[in-house]
Motif scaffolding. Structure first.
Motif, PDB file in Angstrom:
ATOM      1  N   ASP A 150       0.829  -1.200   0.000  1.00 18.92           N
ATOM      2  CA  ASP A 150       0.000   0.000   0.000  1.00 18.92           C
ATOM      3  C   ASP A 150       0.867   1.254   0.000  1.00 18.92           C
ATOM      4  OD1 ASP A 150      -2.733   1.068   0.150  1.00 18.92           O
ATOM      5  OD2 ASP A 150      -2.152   1.802   2.129  1.00 18.92           O
ATOM      6  N   GLU A 151       1.934   1.234   0.787  1.00 19.87           N
ATOM      7  CA  GLU A 151       2.826   2.393   0.848  1.00 19.87           C
ATOM      8  C   GLU A 151       3.567   2.593  -0.466  1.00 19.87           C
ATOM      9  OE1 GLU A 151       4.587   5.742   1.904  1.00 19.87           O
ATOM     10  OE2 GLU A 151       2.997   4.719   3.039  1.00 19.87           O
ATOM     11  N   GLU A 152       4.003   1.497  -1.101  1.00 18.74           N
ATOM     12  CA  GLU A 152       4.693   1.599  -2.380  1.00 18.74           C
ATOM     13  C   GLU A 152       3.758   2.130  -3.461  1.00 18.74           C
ATOM     14  OE1 GLU A 152       7.344   1.514  -5.492  1.00 18.74           O
ATOM     15  OE2 GLU A 152       7.678   1.505  -3.333  1.00 18.74           O
ATOM     16  N   MET A 153       2.505   1.694  -3.426  1.00 18.74           N
ATOM     17  CA  MET A 153       1.529   2.207  -4.396  1.00 18.74           C
ATOM     18  C   MET A 153       1.271   3.689  -4.160  1.00 18.74           C
ATOM     19  SD  MET A 153      -2.294   0.785  -5.228  1.00 18.74           S
ATOM     20  CE  MET A 153      -3.229   1.498  -6.593  1.00 18.74           C
ATOM     21  N   ARG A 154       1.193   4.083  -2.890  1.00 18.96           N
ATOM     22  CA  ARG A 154       0.995   5.496  -2.547  1.00 18.96           C
ATOM     23  C   ARG A 154       2.150   6.343  -3.092  1.00 18.96           C
ATOM     24  NH1 ARG A 154      -1.803   7.081   1.981  1.00 18.96           N
ATOM     25  NH2 ARG A 154      -1.380   5.026   2.920  1.00 18.96           N
ATOM     26  N   THR A 160      -3.569   7.525  -8.444  1.00 20.78           N
ATOM     27  CA  THR A 160      -4.437   6.348  -8.457  1.00 20.78           C
ATOM     28  C   THR A 160      -4.826   5.945  -7.040  1.00 20.78           C
ATOM     29  OG1 THR A 160      -3.442   5.522 -10.501  1.00 20.78           O
ATOM     30  CG2 THR A 160      -4.614   3.924  -9.151  1.00 20.78           C
ATOM     31  N   HIS A 161      -3.841   5.886  -6.149  1.00 20.25           N
ATOM     32  CA  HIS A 161      -4.095   5.480  -4.769  1.00 20.25           C
ATOM     33  C   HIS A 161      -5.056   6.440  -4.083  1.00 20.25           C
ATOM     34  CE1 HIS A 161      -3.294   4.896  -0.454  1.00 20.25           C
ATOM     35  NE2 HIS A 161      -3.014   3.641  -0.791  1.00 20.25           N
ATOM     36  N   LYS A 162      -4.823   7.747  -4.241  1.00 23.11           N
ATOM     37  CA  LYS A 162      -5.682   8.749  -3.606  1.00 23.11           C
ATOM     38  C   LYS A 162      -7.110   8.655  -4.122  1.00 23.11           C
ATOM     39  CE  LYS A 162      -5.955  13.733  -2.733  1.00 23.11           C
ATOM     40  NZ  LYS A 162      -5.286  15.056  -2.968  1.00 23.11           N
ATOM     41  N   THR A 163      -7.263   8.442  -5.435  1.00 22.42           N
ATOM     42  CA  THR A 163      -8.599   8.344  -6.040  1.00 22.42           C
ATOM     43  C   THR A 163      -9.357   7.137  -5.504  1.00 22.42           C
ATOM     44  OG1 THR A 163      -7.866   9.439  -8.075  1.00 22.42           O
ATOM     45  CG2 THR A 163      -9.863   8.105  -8.208  1.00 22.42           C
ATOM     46  N   ILE A 164      -8.667   5.982  -5.407  1.00 23.34           N
ATOM     47  CA  ILE A 164      -9.320   4.769  -4.906  1.00 23.34           C
ATOM     48  C   ILE A 164      -9.798   4.970  -3.473  1.00 23.34           C
ATOM     49  CG2 ILE A 164      -8.983   2.337  -4.289  1.00 23.34           C
ATOM     50  CD1 ILE A 164      -6.977   2.148  -6.596  1.00 23.34           C
ATOM     51  N   ARG A 165      -8.933   5.499  -2.639  1.00 19.30           N
ATOM     52  CA  ARG A 165      -9.300   5.673  -1.233  1.00 19.30           C
ATOM     53  C   ARG A 165     -10.425   6.702  -1.074  1.00 19.30           C
ATOM     54  NH1 ARG A 165      -8.148   1.111   1.202  1.00 19.30           N
ATOM     55  NH2 ARG A 165      -5.942   0.745   1.661  1.00 19.30           N
ATOM     56  N   TYR A 166     -10.410   7.748  -1.879  1.00 21.78           N
ATOM     57  CA  TYR A 166     -11.478   8.754  -1.811  1.00 21.78           C
ATOM     58  C   TYR A 166     -12.816   8.139  -2.205  1.00 21.78           C
ATOM     59  CZ  TYR A 166     -14.564  12.476  -3.393  1.00 21.78           C
ATOM     60  OH  TYR A 166     -15.669  13.273  -3.596  1.00 21.78           O
ATOM     61  N   LYS A 167     -12.809   7.382  -3.315  1.00 18.16           N
ATOM     62  CA  LYS A 167     -14.063   6.785  -3.783  1.00 18.16           C
ATOM     63  C   LYS A 167     -14.563   5.706  -2.822  1.00 18.16           C
ATOM     64  CE  LYS A 167     -13.695   7.917  -8.669  1.00 18.16           C
ATOM     65  NZ  LYS A 167     -13.797   7.428 -10.057  1.00 18.16           N
ATOM     66  N   LYS A 298      -3.909  -1.246 -14.645  1.00 19.58           N
ATOM     67  CA  LYS A 298      -3.021  -2.123 -13.884  1.00 19.58           C
ATOM     68  C   LYS A 298      -1.669  -1.510 -13.551  1.00 19.58           C
ATOM     69  CE  LYS A 298      -5.313  -6.138 -15.879  1.00 19.58           C
ATOM     70  NZ  LYS A 298      -5.286  -7.195 -16.889  1.00 19.58           N
ATOM     71  N   GLU A 299      -1.308  -0.419 -14.240  1.00 15.48           N
ATOM     72  CA  GLU A 299       0.009   0.177 -14.024  1.00 15.48           C
ATOM     73  C   GLU A 299       0.235   0.557 -12.553  1.00 15.48           C
ATOM     74  OE1 GLU A 299       2.857   0.930 -15.871  1.00 15.48           O
ATOM     75  OE2 GLU A 299       1.978  -0.570 -17.184  1.00 15.48           O
ATOM     76  N   GLY A 300      -0.812   1.089 -11.904  1.00 19.28           N
ATOM     77  CA  GLY A 300      -0.655   1.531 -10.530  1.00 19.28           C
ATOM     78  C   GLY A 300      -0.493   0.410  -9.534  1.00 19.28           C
ATOM     79  N   PHE A 301      -0.855  -0.819  -9.935  1.00 12.89           N
ATOM     80  CA  PHE A 301      -0.814  -1.947  -9.013  1.00 12.89           C
ATOM     81  C   PHE A 301       0.436  -2.825  -9.179  1.00 12.89           C
ATOM     82  CE2 PHE A 301      -5.336  -0.962  -9.107  1.00 12.89           C
ATOM     83  CZ  PHE A 301      -5.735  -1.150  -7.785  1.00 12.89           C
TER      84      PHE A 301
END
Length: 362
Positions: A150-154, A160-167, A298-301
């Protein structure tokens, strides 16, 4: 070397044990699509017959020891494909690294005129001279645990990470408390996922895989036996998205993700993937092979990539010639689309427009 061709159901405990031992010799072979369960399942439900496909395994021996397994499908005129062609995101020999066979001699022993592949492990030397295109398949690396992932993705994909968590937070506020079931054994959950996926195929102009009875039976079989893992994202009492993947030891292969279009504005598939990653780390899974396609999503993951190849091995036979005439133009066109993001988006729009027009004409 000696090659014996058998049906998957004819493999005994010793052969299955050897298959698993060979898988352990190469990390990329640990993928569930290369596990014996996948070949056994497809062999059970995709039965052969006149003008139909036979699922077979070439067992390669040297000095009385099994050195490789070659799972394949054989159709009319000796036209061959990997097992589960069109359903599998990784293909190849089950063999130790460095083993190189004569590809055409292998085909001859297996009664094949041609063997067409599109997600082959590119590192395997046996088929390397027959590659026409090389690509990569993204993999989610969870080996260091979910917090590290999770930290590496952040860090690497902050938007991408911020958008997922917001939604995700918005979904929880608007619909209900978020909860995630990593492994549901409920057949109704599975049927719902297949219904969602069929709707997606029809809505986007793709072929509905779940319109084929044998694929439905195969997925149900994998669900019952635990080789398939059905994960469901809930918001309150509403099932929002689901994912059906295959598990082999510490590796999961993503297979069928789907979601309820009523909640599309929340990007439930991306929320589900983040929860899937967490669920995997809690259940002894260290990586998720995501398959090619949908590259931007998939790039963000991804944490690493597996080189894969597309191509064909052909012998000088009439069957191989007929197959070349039929398949080559289509494969070249598909490859051009996959390799060009602009063309991919344009083709996707065309398919969606076609699906709408088809729906209106019914």
């Amino acid at each position: 070397m000696k090659v014996s061709v058998v049906r998957p159901s004819d493999l005994g405990a010793a052969e299955i044990g050897r298959w698993r031992a060979l898988q352990s010799s190469d990390p990329d072979l640990a993928n569930p699509f290369l596990a014996p369960e996948f070949t056994l399942g497809v062999g059970r439900f995709r039965r052969g017959g006149p003008g139909r496909v036979d699922v077979l395994v070439g067992v390669v021996e040297d000095a009385g020891e099994i050195v490789a397994f070659f799972p394949f499908e054989r159709g009319p005129l000796g036209i061959g494909h990997p097992v589960g062609f069109g359903l599998t995101d990784l293909q190849g020999l089950i063999a130790p690294p460095g083993l190189t066979l004569d590809a055409r001699a292998l085909l001859r022993a297996c009664g094949l005129a041609v063997w067409d592949f599109d997600h082959l492990l590119a590192a395997q030397g046996t088929f390397a001279p027959h590659h026409t295109v090389r690509r990569v398949e993204p993999v989610m690396d969870l080996g260091a645990g979910f917090a590290a992932f999770d930290e590496e993705m952040r860090r690497s994909a902050p938007k991408t990470h911020k958008t997922i968590r917001y939604k995700e937070r918005k979904l929880g506020r608007d619909v209900g408390e978020i909860r995630y079931v990593f492994a549901s054994d409920d057949s109704e959950d599975l049927q719902r996922l297949m219904d969602w996926k069929s709707d997606q195929y029809n809505r986007t102009g793709r072929t509905d895989r779940f319109a084929r009875a044998w694929i439905v039976a195969l997925v149900e079989h994998f669900h019952r036996t635990g080789f398939g893992v059905l994960s469901v994202l809930w918001a309150g009492d509403e099932p929002v998205s689901a994912h059906f993947g295959l598990r082999s030891e510490g590796v999961m292969a993503g297979w069928f993700p789907a979601y309820d279009t009523r909640f599309g504005k929340y990007s439930p598939g991306m929320i589900g993937h983040l929860h899937l990653a967490e669920g995997c780390t809690l259940n002894g899974i260290s990586e998720i092979a995501m398959g090619r396609g949908g590259k931007e999503f998939k790039e963000g993951f991804k944490g690493r990539e597996i080189p894969i190849a597309e191509g064909r091995v052909a012998r000088n036979t009439a069957g191989a010639g007929v197959h070349w005439i039929r398949a080559t133009p289509l494969n070249k066109a598909r490859g051009a689309v996959l390799d060009n993001p602009a063309l991919y988006k344009r083709a996707d729009r065309v398919l969606k427009t076609y699906a709408k027009l088809r729906g209106r004409s019914r």
